[in-house]
Design a protein around this motif. Sequence first.
Motif, PDB file in Angstrom:
ATOM      1  N   UNK A  72      79.878  44.707 -44.693  1.00  0.00           N
ATOM      2  CA  UNK A  72      80.750  45.753 -45.217  1.00  0.00           C
ATOM      3  C   UNK A  72      79.982  47.035 -45.525  1.00  0.00           C
ATOM      4  N   UNK A  73      78.673  46.927 -45.707  1.00  0.00           N
ATOM      5  CA  UNK A  73      77.861  48.087 -46.062  1.00  0.00           C
ATOM      6  C   UNK A  73      77.131  48.706 -44.871  1.00  0.00           C
ATOM      7  N   UNK A  74      77.452  48.240 -43.667  1.00  0.00           N
ATOM      8  CA  UNK A  74      76.840  48.833 -42.476  1.00  0.00           C
ATOM      9  C   UNK A  74      77.379  50.253 -42.296  1.00  0.00           C
ATOM     10  N   UNK A  75      76.480  51.204 -42.164  1.00  0.00           N
ATOM     11  CA  UNK A  75      76.856  52.607 -41.985  1.00  0.00           C
ATOM     12  C   UNK A  75      76.750  52.966 -40.502  1.00  0.00           C
ATOM     13  N   UNK A  76      77.893  53.023 -39.829  1.00  0.00           N
ATOM     14  CA  UNK A  76      77.886  53.321 -38.398  1.00  0.00           C
ATOM     15  C   UNK A  76      77.635  54.805 -38.127  1.00  0.00           C
ATOM     16  N   UNK A  77      77.713  55.622 -39.178  1.00  0.00           N
ATOM     17  CA  UNK A  77      77.475  57.048 -38.985  1.00  0.00           C
ATOM     18  C   UNK A  77      75.998  57.369 -38.833  1.00  0.00           C
ATOM     19  N   UNK A  78      75.140  56.459 -39.291  1.00  0.00           N
ATOM     20  CA  UNK A  78      73.697  56.685 -39.200  1.00  0.00           C
ATOM     21  C   UNK A  78      73.247  56.603 -37.744  1.00  0.00           C
ATOM     22  N   UNK A 108      60.073  50.331 -35.661  1.00  0.00           N
ATOM     23  CA  UNK A 108      59.975  50.101 -37.091  1.00  0.00           C
ATOM     24  C   UNK A 108      60.890  51.056 -37.850  1.00  0.00           C
ATOM     25  N   UNK A 109      61.610  50.511 -38.817  1.00  0.00           N
ATOM     26  CA  UNK A 109      62.425  51.343 -39.679  1.00  0.00           C
ATOM     27  C   UNK A 109      63.846  51.558 -39.220  1.00  0.00           C
ATOM     28  N   UNK A 110      64.280  50.902 -38.142  1.00  0.00           N
ATOM     29  CA  UNK A 110      65.656  51.075 -37.677  1.00  0.00           C
ATOM     30  C   UNK A 110      66.628  50.113 -38.350  1.00  0.00           C
ATOM     31  N   UNK A 111      66.139  49.300 -39.278  1.00  0.00           N
ATOM     32  CA  UNK A 111      67.027  48.426 -40.034  1.00  0.00           C
ATOM     33  C   UNK A 111      67.311  47.095 -39.371  1.00  0.00           C
ATOM     34  N   UNK A 112      66.401  46.609 -38.531  1.00  0.00           N
ATOM     35  CA  UNK A 112      66.616  45.341 -37.833  1.00  0.00           C
ATOM     36  C   UNK A 112      66.747  44.180 -38.819  1.00  0.00           C
ATOM     37  N   UNK A 113      65.832  44.112 -39.773  1.00  0.00           N
ATOM     38  CA  UNK A 113      65.863  43.019 -40.752  1.00  0.00           C
ATOM     39  C   UNK A 113      67.130  43.088 -41.592  1.00  0.00           C
ATOM     40  N   UNK A 114      67.538  44.288 -41.973  1.00  0.00           N
ATOM     41  CA  UNK A 114      68.731  44.461 -42.793  1.00  0.00           C
ATOM     42  C   UNK A 114      69.961  43.969 -42.037  1.00  0.00           C
ATOM     43  N   UNK A 115      70.084  44.358 -40.764  1.00  0.00           N
ATOM     44  CA  UNK A 115      71.221  43.907 -39.963  1.00  0.00           C
ATOM     45  C   UNK A 115      71.198  42.395 -39.777  1.00  0.00           C
ATOM     46  N   UNK A 116      70.008  41.828 -39.586  1.00  0.00           N
ATOM     47  CA  UNK A 116      69.900  40.377 -39.428  1.00  0.00           C
ATOM     48  C   UNK A 116      70.367  39.665 -40.688  1.00  0.00           C
ATOM     49  N   UNK A 117      69.974  40.193 -41.854  1.00  0.00           N
ATOM     50  CA  UNK A 117      70.392  39.583 -43.117  1.00  0.00           C
ATOM     51  C   UNK A 117      71.894  39.755 -43.339  1.00  0.00           C
ATOM     52  N   UNK A 118      72.448  40.900 -42.920  1.00  0.00           N
ATOM     53  CA  UNK A 118      73.888  41.105 -43.043  1.00  0.00           C
ATOM     54  C   UNK A 118      74.652  40.094 -42.193  1.00  0.00           C
ATOM     55  N   UNK A 119      74.178  39.846 -40.988  1.00  0.00           N
ATOM     56  CA  UNK A 119      74.823  38.856 -40.127  1.00  0.00           C
ATOM     57  C   UNK A 119      74.620  37.452 -40.685  1.00  0.00           C
ATOM     58  N   UNK A 120      73.449  37.203 -41.280  1.00  0.00           N
ATOM     59  CA  UNK A 120      73.207  35.912 -41.912  1.00  0.00           C
ATOM     60  C   UNK A 120      74.134  35.687 -43.089  1.00  0.00           C
ATOM     61  N   UNK A 121      74.357  36.734 -43.884  1.00  0.00           N
ATOM     62  CA  UNK A 121      75.279  36.652 -45.008  1.00  0.00           C
ATOM     63  C   UNK A 121      76.696  36.335 -44.529  1.00  0.00           C
ATOM     64  N   UNK A 122      77.121  37.008 -43.443  1.00  0.00           N
ATOM     65  CA  UNK A 122      78.464  36.765 -42.908  1.00  0.00           C
ATOM     66  C   UNK A 122      78.580  35.336 -42.376  1.00  0.00           C
ATOM     67  N   UNK A 123      77.522  34.851 -41.756  1.00  0.00           N
ATOM     68  CA  UNK A 123      77.541  33.472 -41.254  1.00  0.00           C
ATOM     69  C   UNK A 123      77.693  32.478 -42.399  1.00  0.00           C
ATOM     70  N   UNK A 124      77.010  32.724 -43.505  1.00  0.00           N
ATOM     71  CA  UNK A 124      77.157  31.855 -44.685  1.00  0.00           C
ATOM     72  C   UNK A 124      78.596  31.893 -45.179  1.00  0.00           C
ATOM     73  N   UNK A 125      79.173  33.065 -45.233  1.00  0.00           N
ATOM     74  CA  UNK A 125      80.557  33.210 -45.700  1.00  0.00           C
ATOM     75  C   UNK A 125      81.542  32.532 -44.759  1.00  0.00           C
ATOM     76  N   UNK A 126      81.180  32.400 -43.482  1.00  0.00           N
ATOM     77  CA  UNK A 126      82.047  31.739 -42.516  1.00  0.00           C
ATOM     78  C   UNK A 126      81.784  30.240 -42.434  1.00  0.00           C
ATOM     79  N   UNK A 127      80.929  29.736 -43.315  1.00  0.00           N
ATOM     80  CA  UNK A 127      80.721  28.292 -43.397  1.00  0.00           C
ATOM     81  C   UNK A 127      79.541  27.747 -42.622  1.00  0.00           C
ATOM     82  N   UNK A 128      78.703  28.619 -42.053  1.00  0.00           N
ATOM     83  CA  UNK A 128      77.545  28.152 -41.294  1.00  0.00           C
ATOM     84  C   UNK A 128      76.311  28.039 -42.195  1.00  0.00           C
ATOM     85  N   UNK A 129      75.454  27.089 -41.884  1.00  0.00           N
ATOM     86  CA  UNK A 129      74.168  27.003 -42.574  1.00  0.00           C
ATOM     87  C   UNK A 129      73.192  27.972 -41.908  1.00  0.00           C
TER      88      UNK A 129
END
Length: 256
Positions: A72-78, A108-129
């Motif tokens: 929900x906090x992904x900024x597509x305008x960036x 470096x610095x393009x937010x790869x880790x942040x996006x990966x964690x955001x997708x990981x968070x969504x996967x947890x919310x969808x019931x995945x380990x």
Amino acid sequence: MLIHPTVDRLRALGLAAMADTFVELQNNPEAAEMPHADWLGLLVDREITARDNRRLTRRLSSAKLRQAATIENVDYRTARGLDRSLFQNLVTCQWIREANHLVIVGPTGTGKSWLACALGNKACRDGFSVLYKRAPRLFADLAQARGEGRLARLIAALERVNLLILDDWGPEPLTADQRRDLLEIVDDRYDKGSLLITSQVPVSQWHAMTLAAIDRLVHHATILEMNVDSYRRKAAVDKARGAGRPPTRATIKGSS
């Protein structure tokens, strides 16, 4: 009507949320007008919600995500080269259901880790380990497990995770043991689990990985490329210029 015996029995059955809702309704004069079926439905809904929340909390705790990122906090305008339509498709987690893989590459610095964690968070919310590991740390854990005679148990534990996030895949060459471990991890997840890898290194330059592992990974992988300069670096430079001073090396330093 005796309340406490019913509440005590609900708690004894492990239905704490249902017990709390029962007390709440009993103390609410307006609830007396509700049909019994509505009471029961509300009690069940509250219990299910509470259990779902507890399971989500456990999944997020086990995932050990590096950053508290959410889709929900992904900024597509960036301006960082993020393909919005592709990312929104990834957010559905269908690629995880189909045991496909995802590779996020970029400077470096393009937010790869942040996006990966955001997708990981969504996967947890969808019931995945989910399990997050930085690549150097994972290889260190595997080496330690090998020395302690529990390598098979660790790899088996990794296999059971629906989504394994391997962050910060670097250009360093792998040892023979690391290549074997990686091949086994990728092979174990073939058609059974998903991998999410972030790297500064383009896939075409993953020479350090065994060809067999690359074939198994890329065959079922989506490649999300972020081919722009660090948006955090750009923001730092813009801020420095706005303050009327030239950006220093420390000011423009970014991280993945």
